[in-house]
Design a protein around this motif. Structure first.
Motif, PDB file in Angstrom:
ATOM      1  N   ASP A  70       0.838  -1.204   0.000  1.00 37.57           N
ATOM      2  CA  ASP A  70       0.000   0.000   0.000  1.00 37.57           C
ATOM      3  C   ASP A  70       0.868   1.247   0.000  1.00 37.57           C
ATOM      4  O   ASP A  70       0.601   2.211  -0.721  1.00 37.57           O
ATOM      5  N   LEU A  71       1.916   1.237   0.817  1.00 37.39           N
ATOM      6  CA  LEU A  71       2.822   2.384   0.891  1.00 37.39           C
ATOM      7  C   LEU A  71       3.524   2.608  -0.441  1.00 37.39           C
ATOM      8  O   LEU A  71       3.619   3.740  -0.929  1.00 37.39           O
ATOM      9  N   LEU A  72       4.007   1.534  -1.072  1.00 32.21           N
ATOM     10  CA  LEU A  72       4.676   1.665  -2.364  1.00 32.21           C
ATOM     11  C   LEU A  72       3.706   2.166  -3.434  1.00 32.21           C
ATOM     12  O   LEU A  72       4.076   2.986  -4.276  1.00 32.21           O
ATOM     13  N   ALA A  73       2.459   1.699  -3.400  1.00 28.39           N
ATOM     14  CA  ALA A  73       1.469   2.151  -4.384  1.00 28.39           C
ATOM     15  C   ALA A  73       1.173   3.633  -4.213  1.00 28.39           C
ATOM     16  O   ALA A  73       1.131   4.393  -5.192  1.00 28.39           O
ATOM     17  N   SER A  74       0.971   4.080  -2.972  1.00 29.56           N
ATOM     18  CA  SER A  74       0.679   5.505  -2.761  1.00 29.56           C
ATOM     19  C   SER A  74       1.898   6.365  -3.088  1.00 29.56           C
ATOM     20  O   SER A  74       1.766   7.456  -3.642  1.00 29.56           O
ATOM     21  N   LEU A  75       3.092   5.872  -2.783  1.00 29.80           N
ATOM     22  CA  LEU A  75       4.311   6.616  -3.122  1.00 29.80           C
ATOM     23  C   LEU A  75       4.475   6.699  -4.635  1.00 29.80           C
ATOM     24  O   LEU A  75       4.868   7.740  -5.169  1.00 29.80           O
ATOM     25  N   GLY A  76       4.145   5.617  -5.345  1.00 30.83           N
ATOM     26  CA  GLY A  76       4.230   5.630  -6.807  1.00 30.83           C
ATOM     27  C   GLY A  76       3.286   6.649  -7.405  1.00 30.83           C
ATOM     28  O   GLY A  76       3.650   7.393  -8.330  1.00 30.83           O
ATOM     29  N   LYS A  77       2.045   6.715  -6.880  1.00 29.91           N
ATOM     30  CA  LYS A  77       1.083   7.707  -7.392  1.00 29.91           C
ATOM     31  C   LYS A  77       1.563   9.126  -7.108  1.00 29.91           C
ATOM     32  O   LYS A  77       1.421  10.024  -7.939  1.00 29.91           O
ATOM     33  N   PRO A  98       9.925   7.925 -16.851  1.00 29.73           N
ATOM     34  CA  PRO A  98       9.043   7.609 -15.721  1.00 29.73           C
ATOM     35  C   PRO A  98       9.849   7.090 -14.531  1.00 29.73           C
ATOM     36  O   PRO A  98      10.904   6.487 -14.700  1.00 29.73           O
ATOM     37  N   ILE A  99       9.346   7.366 -13.360  1.00 36.21           N
ATOM     38  CA  ILE A  99       9.998   6.904 -12.134  1.00 36.21           C
ATOM     39  C   ILE A  99       9.365   5.564 -11.761  1.00 36.21           C
ATOM     40  O   ILE A  99       8.145   5.466 -11.607  1.00 36.21           O
ATOM     41  N   THR A 100      10.190   4.541 -11.642  1.00 36.73           N
ATOM     42  CA  THR A 100       9.673   3.229 -11.264  1.00 36.73           C
ATOM     43  C   THR A 100      10.233   2.858  -9.902  1.00 36.73           C
ATOM     44  O   THR A 100      11.421   3.045  -9.634  1.00 36.73           O
ATOM     45  N   LEU A 101       9.373   2.343  -9.064  1.00 42.36           N
ATOM     46  CA  LEU A 101       9.787   1.905  -7.738  1.00 42.36           C
ATOM     47  C   LEU A 101      10.112   0.422  -7.779  1.00 42.36           C
ATOM     48  O   LEU A 101       9.529  -0.330  -8.568  1.00 42.36           O
ATOM     49  N   PRO A 102      11.018  -0.017  -6.947  1.00 41.64           N
ATOM     50  CA  PRO A 102      11.324  -1.450  -6.935  1.00 41.64           C
ATOM     51  C   PRO A 102      10.119  -2.236  -6.412  1.00 41.64           C
ATOM     52  O   PRO A 102       9.341  -1.749  -5.610  1.00 41.64           O
ATOM     53  N   THR A 103       9.994  -3.447  -6.888  1.00 42.53           N
ATOM     54  CA  THR A 103       8.903  -4.302  -6.425  1.00 42.53           C
ATOM     55  C   THR A 103       9.457  -5.282  -5.400  1.00 42.53           C
ATOM     56  O   THR A 103      10.643  -5.614  -5.413  1.00 42.53           O
ATOM     57  N   LEU A 104       8.591  -5.713  -4.536  1.00 40.95           N
ATOM     58  CA  LEU A 104       9.003  -6.666  -3.518  1.00 40.95           C
ATOM     59  C   LEU A 104       9.123  -8.049  -4.142  1.00 40.95           C
ATOM     60  O   LEU A 104       8.299  -8.437  -4.978  1.00 40.95           O
ATOM     61  N   PRO A 105      10.133  -8.797  -3.746  1.00 41.24           N
ATOM     62  CA  PRO A 105      10.252 -10.149  -4.303  1.00 41.24           C
ATOM     63  C   PRO A 105       9.142 -11.038  -3.749  1.00 41.24           C
ATOM     64  O   PRO A 105       8.630 -10.816  -2.655  1.00 41.24           O
ATOM     65  N   THR A 106       8.778 -12.040  -4.533  1.00 42.24           N
ATOM     66  CA  THR A 106       7.762 -12.967  -4.044  1.00 42.24           C
ATOM     67  C   THR A 106       8.427 -13.947  -3.091  1.00 42.24           C
ATOM     68  O   THR A 106       9.509 -14.479  -3.371  1.00 42.24           O
ATOM     69  N   LEU A 107       7.821 -14.154  -1.984  1.00 39.52           N
ATOM     70  CA  LEU A 107       8.372 -15.033  -0.964  1.00 39.52           C
ATOM     71  C   LEU A 107       7.850 -16.453  -1.180  1.00 39.52           C
ATOM     72  O   LEU A 107       6.700 -16.641  -1.603  1.00 39.52           O
ATOM     73  N   PRO A 108       8.678 -17.447  -0.898  1.00 37.43           N
ATOM     74  CA  PRO A 108       8.183 -18.819  -1.056  1.00 37.43           C
ATOM     75  C   PRO A 108       7.126 -19.111  -0.001  1.00 37.43           C
ATOM     76  O   PRO A 108       7.097 -18.509   1.069  1.00 37.43           O
TER      77      PRO A 108
END
Length: 177
Positions: A70-77, A98-108
């Protein structure tokens, strides 16, 4: 006599010219064909807005995985809005990436816990009963309070004798200078 300080005119003219060019009031000599460039810039901006709307619709369809997403999405907007504001200040044809934020890796996935059999606890033997409390003795009667003696009479205050005040002589006049 030579001037020791540089002229302000030499400093202000290039700065003012740069501000005028960046604000879009005047264009450099390279941008001679302004109408075609402006039309192309408008079309590119319209296409970019449509692409952004499609991306936002796709992003709204996904559910965020947690508070960090949620924080990354609001920061991206927020960053997209700032980028649009800055691009509005730039002259036509100049764009920012465009500014792209890093995405979180998928956890096993965490494997489930195996079924554990806990041993049964032995029964607790009955508790002994508490002995009966001894009887509380009766409270003795409180004796009556003794009588308070009467307060002695306050003597009358004597009259204050009148004290004669001496007469104060008047100050002599001071001659004016």
């Amino acid at each position: 006599m030579h001037r020791t300080k540089p002229s302000r005119f030499r400093v202000l003219v290039p700065s003012a010219l740069a501000v005028v060019i960046l604000s879009g009031v005047a264009a450099p000599a390279v941008a001679a064909d302004g109408e075609r460039a402006a039309d192309l810039t408008k079309r590119v901006a319209a296409v970019n807005e449509q692409i952004e709307e499609i991306k936002e619709k796709k992003a709204e369809g996904r559910v965020a995985a947690g508070p960090i997403d949620d924080l990354l999405a609001s920061l991206g907007k927020t960053l997209e809005g700032v980028l649009k504001s800055v691009q509005a200040l730039l002259p036509a044809g100049v764009t920012l990436p465009p500014i792209t934020l890093p995405t979180l890796p998928t956890l096993p996935e965490i494997p489930g816990l195996p079924d554990l059999e806990l041993p049964e606890l032995p029964a607790i033997p009955g508790l002994p009963t508490a002995p009966a409390a001894p009887a509380v003795p009766a409270v003795p009667a409180v004796p009556a309070a003794p009588a308070v003696p009467a307060a002695p009479a306050v003597p009358d205050t004597p009259a204050v004798p009148e004290v004669p005040l001496p007469e104060i002589p008047a100050l002599p006049d001071v001659p004016a200078r």
